[in-house]
Design an enzyme around this catalytic site. Structure first.
Site, PDB file in Angstrom:
ATOM      1  N   THR A 332      -1.576  -7.407  -0.385  1.00  0.00           N
ATOM      2  CA  THR A 332      -2.106  -6.680   0.665  1.00  0.00           C
ATOM      3  C   THR A 332      -1.805  -7.060   1.817  1.00  0.00           C
ATOM      4  OG1 THR A 332      -3.854  -8.446   1.484  1.00  0.00           O
ATOM      5  CG2 THR A 332      -4.070  -7.314  -0.546  1.00  0.00           C
ATOM      6  N   ASP A 333      -1.793  -6.119   2.952  1.00  0.00           N
ATOM      7  CA  ASP A 333      -1.655  -6.185   4.380  1.00  0.00           C
ATOM      8  C   ASP A 333      -2.482  -7.565   4.756  1.00  0.00           C
ATOM      9  OD1 ASP A 333      -0.332  -5.923   6.720  1.00  0.00           O
ATOM     10  OD2 ASP A 333      -0.360  -3.791   6.823  1.00  0.00           O
ATOM     11  N   TRP A 334      -2.098  -8.059   5.912  1.00  0.00           N
ATOM     12  CA  TRP A 334      -2.645  -9.273   6.316  1.00  0.00           C
ATOM     13  C   TRP A 334      -3.806  -9.207   7.024  1.00  0.00           C
ATOM     14  CZ3 TRP A 334       1.585  -9.776   3.743  1.00  0.00           C
ATOM     15  CH2 TRP A 334       2.501 -10.778   3.679  1.00  0.00           C
ATOM     16  N   LEU A 336      -7.080  -8.808   5.546  1.00  0.00           N
ATOM     17  CA  LEU A 336      -8.266  -8.244   5.116  1.00  0.00           C
ATOM     18  C   LEU A 336      -9.703  -9.051   4.813  1.00  0.00           C
ATOM     19  CD1 LEU A 336      -6.002  -6.531   4.642  1.00  0.00           C
ATOM     20  CD2 LEU A 336      -6.965  -5.600   2.263  1.00  0.00           C
TER      21      LEU A 336
END
Length: 624
Positions: A332-334, A336
């Protein structure tokens, strides 16, 4: 600062003479320590030995800082683990059992290599000795944004990806990525949080500079070349793994606002152009990208659930895993899951569409969606709780752990995770690599206009012996090309460097994102146009976004664009020592009204653009 005392694993010889690293310290060559066994056998053996806590540690990748002297960051006491500039390295590695980290900050290449070795020594003190995978955002460009890229002294310097797209040379992109690979390897970085496969279809978006422009087919060629440059034909011991981002394409942000922030959480497709944004990712899959990162945003008005892509099972499992058959790592992106503070300001978790869920349920949703790893988070205890309460099965965790372990084995980290500080000092920023970067900077420059009026002679290339007035350019550098004078009235020509306009936002983390308007205010225009009225003026504009600049274009004697170029790279072009080859990787709209009328998901659709996509003039350099 005191350092954690570590002991490097012994190199032993098995009865058949095979050397191996005794990672668990028992004096025997276990299957996972045996370099001659197939990777799948080593993965299976190690997975069977791991506790739930060790498995959970693998599912998190957070930021980690470095001291300038190459030592590990070890605060004395009381530092929070979620602050990357203050978190204890040993608390994350030996305490939380994490072994994937995104390097935050920099040091000289020799010190970075020494830091890697200290970090690997620390990892070797854990029960199974699982080595660390170090990742990074791009480090070879001009932009320094803690959320997107980190300009790093000691590495070669290149135009941003839009500049590489302006050149349009796939082999140059592959060579650039190969140099990135060699410099990363030299300091111990094994995972690139790039390339960016997003498209610059929405001119106001703050992250256009990280893309390969607005055309999906051009971007696809560039992304594939970049992946091949980092990884080679297949992922192996000499590779840097590529994490292609941000699936399924982060460009079509509503009104151009960025999804790092609550007001930018919506991704929209008014032109019904969702599939167009998948084209560069399809090229990345064909090139073998090892990892993929979904974006923060939530799709609005599509067939998919309106939740952030990292939580979106229809996108991660349905589209990425099942339709495209991607079996690599999804990270995932940073951030969440956990609210935090950055630069002293509150920074809420990017849990768009699931803000109402608690942290435990957010992690559950991410794993159910199909992601393997949570970026920017350091909470393995949440996975442990989910498994122990029966909300997530061990088998689900094992599937992701196996993928993550496999990459470590394929990259050779279990057999030798160390860097050579002498080699790092020699390789990073070498004369060869710096010259290649400088040449690319000049090649990427785009000549937009080259005559004051329709009947006038071209201005470029400038001749030697001119008196020049400079603004935004180092006079010391300019003095190597012509005589620098103090005012426009004394000059034969003025050279002014400017950047694309933007709206000032807050002073915190938000200030790193140049967003909002693309047109110049009257206050910004006045001194520029006054100079252009007093003396023939060459404007050089840094296009981190597609600027709206009809007034400047009309009054300029010449107008050139760059996407990250030093004064030397620009002046080499202006004075005819090097040829500019750049073509606009996106159109330049004529007005903000035209921008607002466009569709966020459709490339180059503004009415009557000032300069169309692909525009660029040829100016022949002086003969030497």
């Amino acid at each position: 600062m005191a350092q954690h005392v570590t002991t490097r694993p012994r190199i032993l010889a098995a009865p058949d003479g095979t050397p191996f690293r005794d990672l668990n310290g028992n004096g025997l060559m276990e299957p996972y320590e045996n370099p001659r066994l197939p990777v799948d056998e080593r993965v299976a053996d190690l997975l069977a030995r791991m506790t739930l806590e060790e498995k959970a540690g693998l599912l998190f990748q957070t930021m980690i800082a470095i001291n300038a002297d190459g030592s590990l960051v070890e605060p004395d006491s009381g530092a929070p683990d979620d602050d990357p500039m203050r978190a204890s390295t040993s608390a994350m590695v030996a305490g939380k059992l994490m072994n994937h980290f995104n390097l935050f900050g920099a040091a000289a290449p020799r010190r970075m290599a020494e830091w890697n070795n200290r970090l690997q020594d620390l990892a070797a003190t854990t029960r199974l000795g699982i080595p660390v995978t170090i990742s990074t955002d791009p480090r070879h460009g001009f932009v320094d944004n803690p959320a997107a890229s980190a300009q790093t002294e000691g590495f070669s310097l290149w135009p941003e990806p839009t500049g590489l797209a302006a050149i349009g040379d796939e082999e140059l992109v592959r060579r650039h990525a190969d140099i990135v690979r060699r410099e990363y390897l030299a300091v111990g970085i094994r995972l690139a949080l790039h390339p960016t496969a997003d498209l610059a279809t929405e001119p106001r978006w703050a992250r256009i500079l990280g893309t390969f422009g607005s055309d999906a087919h051009v971007a696809a060629r560039m992304v594939a070349a970049y992946v091949r440059g980092l990884q080679g034909g297949t992922l192996g011991r000499g590779s840097v793994a590529a994490m292609t981002k941000h699936f399924p394409g982060a460009g079509p942000q509503k009104d151009g606002e960025d999804a790092h922030f609550p007001y930018g959480r919506e991704q929209v497709y008014p032109g019904d152009n969702f599939d167009y944004h998948l084209i560069p990712f399809e090229a990345a899959f064909a090139a073998g990208t090892s990892q993929v990162m979904p974006y923060y945003a939530m799709p609005v008005g599509t067939a998919y659930e309106e939740v952030g892509f990292g939580f979106n099972k229809g996108v991660v499992t349905g589209l990425l895993r099942e339709k495209y058959g991607f079996d690599g790592i999804v990270c995932t992106d940073w951030g969440l899951v956990t609210d935090s503070r950055i630069l002293g300001a509150p920074f809420p978790a990017r849990a768009w569409g699931v803000e109402h869920l608690d942290r435990l349920t957010r992690v559950e949703r991410i794993l159910d969606a199909g992601a393997d790893q949570l970026g920017g988070e350091a909470a393995p205890e949440l996975v442990v709780e989910l498994v122990r309460t029966g909300r997530v099965t061990v088998e689900r965790v094992d599937a992701s752990v196996a993928r993550l372990l496999r990459e470590k084995f394929v990259l050779g980290l279990f057999d030798d995770p160390y860097a050579d500080p002498d080699a790092a000092e020699r390789i990073c920023g070498s004369d060869e690599f710096m010259a290649a970067g400088l040449a690319a900077q000049s090649r990427s420059i785009t000549i937009l206009k080259d005559r004051p009026g329709a009947e006038d002679e071209p201005v470029l290339p400038l001749r030697a012996g001119l008196r020049i007035h400079v603004r935004g350019i180092d006079p010391g550098v300019a003095g190597r090309y012509a005589t620098v004078v103090g005012s426009p009235e004394e000059a034969d020509v003025a050279l002014i460097r400017i950047h694309a306009p933007y709206d000032e936002r807050t002073e915190g983390f938000e200030s790193f994102f140049r967003a909002g308007r693309l047109d110049f205010t009257q206050e910004e225009l006045r001194p520029l146009l006054e100079t252009a009225a007093a003396v023939p003026t060459v404007f050089g504009i840094f296009l981190d976004r597609p600027a709206v600049l009809p007034e400047i274009a009309e009054k300029a004697a010449a107008l050139v664009a760059d996407y990250g170029a030093s004064d030397t790279a620009l002046l080499d072009v202006l004075f005819g020592r090097t040829k500019a080859e750049g073509r606009l990787p996106f159109e330049l709209p004529r007005s903000m009204e035209a921008v607002a009328a466009g569709h966020e998901d459709v490339p180059n659709d503004s009415l009557d653009p000032l300069f169309p996509y692909g525009h660029g003039l040829d100016v022949q350099p002086h003969l030497h």
